[in-house]
Each structure stands twice: as structure tokens, then as C-alpha cells.
Design an enzyme around this catalytic site. Structure first.
Site, short mmCIF file in Angstrom:
data_model
loop_
_atom_site.label_atom_id
_atom_site.label_comp_id
_atom_site.label_asym_id
_atom_site.label_seq_id
_atom_site.Cartn_x
_atom_site.Cartn_y
_atom_site.Cartn_z
N ASP A 151 8.97 -18.24 4.07
CA ASP A 151 10.01 -19.17 4.42
C ASP A 151 10.91 -19.33 3.19
OD1 ASP A 151 9.96 -22.09 6.60
OD2 ASP A 151 11.62 -21.06 5.63
C1 GLC Z 1 13.93 -23.15 6.87
C2 GLC Z 1 12.93 -23.23 7.97
C3 GLC Z 1 12.77 -21.96 8.74
C4 GLC Z 1 14.09 -21.23 8.81
C5 GLC Z 1 14.45 -20.81 7.39
C6 GLC Z 1 15.78 -20.06 7.33
O1 GLC Z 1 13.61 -23.92 5.78
O2 GLC Z 1 11.64 -23.73 7.67
O3 GLC Z 1 12.27 -22.31 10.04
O4 GLC Z 1 13.98 -20.09 9.65
O5 GLC Z 1 14.52 -21.93 6.52
O6 GLC Z 1 16.82 -20.91 7.70
#
Ligand code: GLC
Length: 743
Positions: free
Chosen positions: A268
Site C-alpha cells: 500500500d
Molecule cells: C491508499 C489506500 C489504498 C489505495 C492506495 C492508492 O492509502 O489504502 O486502498 O489503493 O492508497 O491510492
């Protein structure tokens, strides 16, 4: 001079041969480049990413959704780098792109995988127009805590419902051929256990015993893997002391060794570097080591890989085989997407944004996602021919943006039709519509506009209140400790109730709310979640009986937040509550002695039941279940059993019902939930029609990770129920006998 890969010898052969051949040509820096994903959301990314692309040190970007810009980045990558490897372009296309379908938790309320599949299909077609070829969806975290803001993005509390909806979403995004125009790679997230954040506080640590992890939180991810999802994303969470992004048990033992998964694992946002903040590592180098060793292939929005993998390799701490495997997983997806043959996007090869089909899909999804929680005195449907006027009141009646919900980076409010607009259009000149917003937003306090609202209601034949939460009050990092209606909305309800007119509440929110303080102040409640672009027309059609509500709750609605976690598939405990024993606080006689009250599992001031149960949802029809039957009273391990019942529409309107099958394993090597959803089916019935609903179960459907932590069904007695909610009472029993020992 760049050698475009289309011209080299590995342009032929099957994908594995092409991956192997390309890896053999790549430098270490180029391989680590494929493991790096950077944000491209600001300014002109060709300016600040161009050099990385030309040197082959970037494999994917995120937060870019513009065909011209994407094509320019692809051109640089393909034509100006040594090996010409195209880019993955990722985006959070969670529940629609420009045309927005209901929140995933609203889609789950449809109990209809077609809604998820069709919504994802529309989203893929619109997103692909902009060069996006990878979405970070479906989010399939099991969420049993409505305080958690990200319950909005989930399919709710149940592993089976989430598995079905998640797999359908993968199919919708990916289609049958990832290389086809208009299909995009999907991503199962957040692996794993994110929804169990302590206190429902986003990003908080989770404590999930392995058996609970395997029986509750992992099944939807296994279903997504079985559906062929192209990628997994690690969770931010600390999972039992080992954050998911560095968790070998999850990423290697379960995902790779047990499930044989071969797709990409992406972190993430910056979650590799956060291993240091968690306290799992002492610096970025160690974070990179832990993540790459655990199995994270791609670092999202971070630089630990690009800075530390080469030194780690040179120091012998990691093996080139791990780098090759990670870079190979990325290349494989690029081949599967057909990017080497066609890296460029032609928007005109795809349907326009907001097409008729897209809007029809969004409306159908909204119609099936709305749950009628109550309908006292059959106030609904409103009969337009009998109405001279209607008051439309509240902060969410006419907000084209807020009805879209959280995680709609590319949602176009210009496409939205609000409830107010749709009600006015539906009623036409037939009835006067008096609109009073009454509150600037959901958190506003009572003011003079409440008087105006009460006057409008008093002067009308009925009042429709549009209440709830704006989209910002749910979603990532937006958890609430009090999940009642914000601001003075409850006071507004009381003021409108005081007019004595029929009162309907339509609630737009990203989570279950505690509605206890308004349920007796309104006649009917439609819970619409955040219904998306076509929420207005769908709500209007339901209010005025053009369609009947058919949604069912995918998550339990507590009476009060102190009951959380409260969900239907609870354990029985040794002292389960009963109506007779669960005496409520106001009924406790003066001088009651210590042991004279309770002695069972409940709260003195809330009881033990929720306000509205999982699977609950009313209809304008009247559905009845009779004659439950089993194809056998005893089956052996490996057999199937048919469990059926008659479903009748005893009402006078056609409508759809979601028939649900629940099962309980009465005794196991470990205790089992008092009920578990095992099948469901949405069925259309004409007035007076009876259908025999048949569900087929294999003993494998009853398997669970028991005392020996192995997945197996166990002999013993089972109860089964078929009905319209988790409170179904039409019951039958059967046994699984041990075909070896003879039970
Ligand atoms: C965020 C989220 C994730 C998302 C990623 C990219 O912090 O936790 O679900 O896909 O960043 O935006």
C-alpha cells in the site's frame, strides 16, 4: 538506441518464455525499476518521471487518468528506453469511474453479483479510455465494525457474500481477456485483516487468531485469487504484531505456498517504509529487506526498493532469484495486458463517458442497493396520484457530489441526478414540491431553517427527509466513535414528526448508523448508502412505487455503538441471551439482588439484538417461506445436499426477494457461529406466485479450519434455515456422518 521489445526474439513464444527472455536481457537496475511504482498525480509527470522512464527504472505509475499524458509516458518508456518496457498505469477505480455506482457496501446490499460485475465492467470501460490499465479494487476486507470508515468500501461483514461480490467485481474489471480493449487488471485488497482495526479506528493494530483469520478474513481473498485477480495489495495493518507488508505468513505461506498465487503483490502507499514506524525495522534498508523477503513485488509510492535492493543484493542479504520473481510478475501482467503489442490508448475505441448503458447500469445498481428498513402504516410507496404536495427536506436531498460517496477520484457530479431533481421530474405538475435544505450540512445545528422545514412539512401531504453523512465522514482514515446521525438531524426529525404528517427518512451514508433515536419518529426508512450517479432516479422510483425496494443489509445495524462488534455470525457462548433472561435496565426492579438479573450474554441497556439484522430488508410485496425440505437427512463427507423451500409473493405487487440459506454446525472441534450464510439468490415474483427455491450444498461448503487448523467439514448435526434475513426461522436439520467410522 532503444530496441523495442516487439522486435526482439522474445516477442514470440508464450508469455513465460517472453518473461524469461526479457529478464535475461535486463540489468539489475531495470529489474528493480519494474518493482517501483510512483505517483504521477501532479503537474506534467513526463517532466519528473521522464529520466526514470528512459533509464528503465520505473515499472508503473498511479493516480494518472488522462490518455494524452499516459500515452506520452508510454511513448517515452517504449521508444526512448533501452528495452522499451511499457508501463502499468494504476488508479483507484473503486465503484465507478466518471459514472459512479453505489458504494461497494451498497452493491453488497443488492445480494446480486451481477450488480458488482456490471458496475466494474462499466468502470473499466470508462477508466480504460484514460489509459488506466490497473485498478486497486475490489476491497474485500471483512468489516464488522461500522465505526471503521472503510466499511464503506467493503462488501460488509460476511465472508460468503464478500467472496461472491468480490469475485464478480474481479470478473467485471478483467473480463475474459486482459489484453482486450476496455479490460483492466484488478487488485484484491487489503491483504489481510484490515477490517479488524482495533476500535474501528483506521490503521489501528489488529489481533486476529489464525483460525479466525482463515475462517473469516481470508476466504474472500481466496475467492478473488480463484477468480484470477491480477494483483494483491498488502494492508497497512499490524497483523498480530507483524505488519502485513512484512508478513511472510500471509504473503508467502498462505498466498504463494498454500494458494499457489502467481500474480503481483503491491504494497500500500509507502507501507514498506512504514514498517519502521510500526517498529518492525530500524531503517528503510531493513524495511526493504523485510518486504521483499516476505514477498512484496512492487513498492507503491516509496523509494526503499530503488535505494536499497541493489546494496542488499550486493551484500548477499537477498537473492537475485527474488528480484527476478518480482520483476517477472510485473512483466507477466504487462504481457497479459497486451501492453507490449499495444501500449497506447485510443479513447475513441471505447464507449463515451456517461453512456446510456453506464447510466442504466448505475440506476439498476442503485435500485437494488437501497434497503427499506421499516415501513410503518405502509406509508410507502407514496401514491403520487393522491399527493397534492410533498415536502423534501434535508442536507442530502440535492447534493450531486455527496451522493457519489467516498473513493470517487474521477466521479463526475455533472452526471448525477439528485433525489430532489428526480422527485420533481417524477411528480411533474401533479404535485407541488416544497424543498427546504434546513441544514448547511449533516453536522449543522438546529436553526431558523428548522422552522421553515416544519412549515413546509405541515403544509404538505407528506414529508421526505434526506439525512445521513457526507462522503467525507466515511472512507479511509474517516472512522467515527459515535455512529449516530451527525449534527442536529435527530432534532430536525422530531420537528417534522411534530407536524403529524407521514414522514419518510431516506438516509445516505457510508456505514451502518445507530438510528435508534429516530426509528420511532419516522414512518418509513430507506437506507440508500451513497447510491452514486443515478441515486436520485432510483430513490424516486422506490419512493413512489415504480419499483419495490429489494436490498438486504450486508452489515448489522447496532442499537447503540456500545454493542460493537455485533454481527449475526457470532458464537453462541455458554450463556446465550434469551428474551426471558435479558432483562433491560429500565425493567430492573428496585432492590434487585446481584444474581437476579441477566446471567446471560447481553447489555443491560441495549439487550442482545441489533436494531436491524444482517440480511434484513423489506419490500412492497409480502414474501412468505414454507415447506423447507432436504434431499437427505444424512449425508457423508463428499456428498451434496439440496435444501429447498417454497417462496410465495403473498402481496399485490411484483417484486424481487433475496432468499437466503443459513447453516449452523452445532458441534465441532472448535465452536462454530450460530448461523452462517451459505447461499443466496435474488428472485422475481409476480403477485401470488410461488417458486420452489433450491440450494445445493457440498460438504466442502461446510468446511472450516478446526482444532487441527486444517480445512475440513466435520461429522455431526447441522441446522439449516431459509428465509429473507439472518433471523429466518424456517428450519430443518441434517447430519453429516463419518463415512469411515459410521457416525
Ligand atoms: C491508499 C489506500 C489504498 C489505495 C492506495 C492508492 O492509502 O489504502 O486502498 O489503493 O492508497 O491510492
Amino acid at each position: 538506441m532503444s530496441v523495442t521489445t516487439a522486435d526482439t526474439q522474445h516477442a514470440t513464444g508464450d508469455i513465460e518464455q517472453r518473461v524469461t527472455a526479457l529478464l535475461a536481457e535486463m540489468t539489475l537496475a531495470e529489474k528493480i525499476g519494474q518493482m517501483t511504482q510512483l505517483d504521477a498525480s501532479h503537474g506534467n509527470p513526463a517532466d519528473y518521471l521522464g529520466e526514470r522512464l528512459r533509464s528503465g527504472r520505473l515499472g508503473s505509475v498511479l493516480n494518472l487518468a488522462d490518455a494524452d499524458t499516459v500515452n506520452e509516458l508510454q511513448r517515452i518508456a517504449v521508444e526512448e528506453s533501452r528495452l522499451g518496457i511499457p508501463l502499468l498505469v494504476a488508479r483507484d477505480v473503486i465503484h465507478g469511474f466518471a459514472t459512479v455506482v453505489p458504494l461497494p457496501i451498497g452493491q453488497a446490499a443488492s445480494f446480486n453479483p451481477d450488480i458488482a460485475r456490471d458496475g466494474a465492467r462499466v468502470a473499466a470501460l470508462e477508466a480504460a479510455r484514460t489509459g488506466v490499465n490497473w485498478t486497486f479494487a475490489p476491497m474485500i476486507d471483512i468489516s464488522r465494525d461500522p465505526r471503521w470508515g472503510r466499511i464503506a468500501e467493503s462488501f460488509g461483514e460476511d465472508p460468503y457474500l464478500t467472496s461472491v461480490m468480490g469475485a464478480a467485481t474481479v470478473e467485471g474489471f478483467q473480463g475474459d481477456d486482459l489484453a482486450a480493449v476496455g479490460t483492466i487488471a484488478a487488485c484484491a485488497k487489503h491483504f489481510a485483516g484490515y477490517g479488524a482495526a482495533e476500535a474501528g479506528r483506521d490503521y489501528a493494530a489488529t489481533y486476529i487468531p489464525e483460525r479466525e483469520l482463515r475462517n473469516v478474513h481470508l476466504p474472500p481473498f481466496k475467492a478473488a485469487a480463484d477468480a484470477g485477480v491480477a494483483a494483491f495489495m498488502t494492508s497497512f495493518s499490524d497483523v498480530n504484531g507483524v505488519p502485513a507488508t512484512g508478513n511472510e505468513f500471509l504473503l508467502r505461506q498462505v498466498l504463494r505456498d498454500e494458494w499457489g498465487y502467481e500474480g503481483i503483490v503491491v504494497s500500500d502507499w509507502d507501507s514498506i517504509r512504514q514498517l519502521w514506524i510500526h517498529g518492525l525495522s530500524e531503517d528503510d534498508r531493513e524495511s526493504a529487506y523485510l518486504a521483499v523477503t516476505a514477498g512484496v513485488d512492487v513498492e507503491m509510492a516509496g523509494d526503499t526498493y530503488i535505494n536499497h535492493l541493489e546494496p542488499l543484493l550486493n551484500d548477499g542479504e537477498i537473492d537475485i532469484a527474488r528480484i527476478d520473481a518480482a520483476a517477472g510478475n510485473v512483466l507477466r501482467l504487462k504481457y497479459e495486458l497486451g501492453l507490449f503489442e499495444n501500449p497506447y490508448t485510443d479513447p475513441d475505441a471505447l464507449p463515451p463517458i456517461g453512456s446510456e448503458q453506464a447510466l442504466a447500469t448505475a440506476k439498476r445498481a442503485a435500485l437494488q442497493s437501497v434497503v427499506m428498513l421499516q415501513n410503518e402504516n405502509s406509508v410507502l410507496p407514496l401514491i403520487s396520484e393522491e399527493l397534492a404536495s410533498v415536502a423534501v427536506i434535508g442536507p442530502l436531498a440535492d447534493d450531486s457530489y455527496e451522493q457519489l460517496g467516498t473513493w470517487i477520484f474521477d466521479g463526475d457530479p455533472g452526471l448525477s441526478v439528485t433525489p430532489l431533481e428526480a422527485i420533481r421530474k417524477l411528480l411533474g405538475d401533479g404535485a407541488a414540491v416544497r424543498y427546504v435544505k434546513a441544514m448547511e450540512n449533516s453536522r449543522s445545528k438546529a436553526g431558523p431553517a428548522f422552522d421553515e422545514a416544519a412549515e413546509a412539512a405541515g403544509a404538505s401531504d407528506a414529508a421526505i427527509l434526506f439525512l445521513g453523512e457526507e462522503s467525507i465522514l466515511s472512507g479511509e482514515a474517516h472512522s467515527r466513535a459515535d455512529i449516530s446521525l451527525p449534527g442536529d438531524q435527530a432534532e430536525l426529525v422530531r420537528r417534522i414528526r411534530a407536524t403529524g404528517k407521514p414522514v419518510v427518512a431516506v438516509i445516505l451514508a457510508g456505514r451502518p448508523l445507530t438510528l435508534t433515536d429516530i426509528v420511532d419518529e419516522v414512518d418509513a426508512i430507506l437506507f440508500a448508502w451513497h447510491p452514486g450517479t443515478m441515486g436520485g432516479p432510483a430513490i424516486a422510483d422506490l419512493l413512489f412505487g415504480i419499483e419495490s425496494p429489494s436490498g438486504k443489509l450486508p452489515a448489522t445495524f447496532p442499537r447503540m455503538v456500545g454493542q460493537v462488534p455485533i454481527y449475526y455470525a457470532q458464537r453462541n457462548t455458554g450463556k446465550p441471551a434469551t428474551p426471558e433472561k435479558a432483562m433491560l435496565i429500565d425493567d430492573i426492579p428496585v432492590g434487585a439482588k446481584q444474581t437476579s438479573v441477566g446471567n446471560v450474554s447481553y447489555h443491560l441497556d441495549a439487550g442482545y439484538k441489533p436494531l436491524f439484522a444482517f440480511g434484513h430488508g423489506l419490500s412492497y410485496a409480502e414474501f412468505r417461506y414454507d415447506n423447507i425440505a432436504l434431499s437427505a437427512s444424512e449425508i457423508s463427507i463428499g456428498d451434496t445436499i439440496i435444501i429447498s423451500a417454497d417462496l410465495t409473493n403473498a402481496g399485490d405487487v411484483a417484486a424481487e426477494e433475496v432468499a437466503q440459506l443459513y447453516v449452523r454446525d452445532l458441534a465441532g472441534s472448535t465452536t462454530r457461529p450460530v448461523r452462517e450464510l451459505k447461499r443466496f439468490r435474488r428472485i422475481h415474483l409476480e403477485p401470488g406466485q410461488t417458486v420452489n427455491v433450491r440450494f445445493e450444498l457440498h460438504t466442502h461448503d461446510l468446511a472450516f479450519y478446526g482444532r487441527d487448523m486444517k480445512l475440513a467439514a466435520e461429522p455431526g448435526e447441522f441446522h439449516a434455515w431459509i428465509g429473507g434475513s439472518s433471523e429466518a426461522d424456517l428450519q430443518a436439520s441434517f447430519r453429516i456422518v463419518d463415512n469411515q467410522a459410521g457416525d
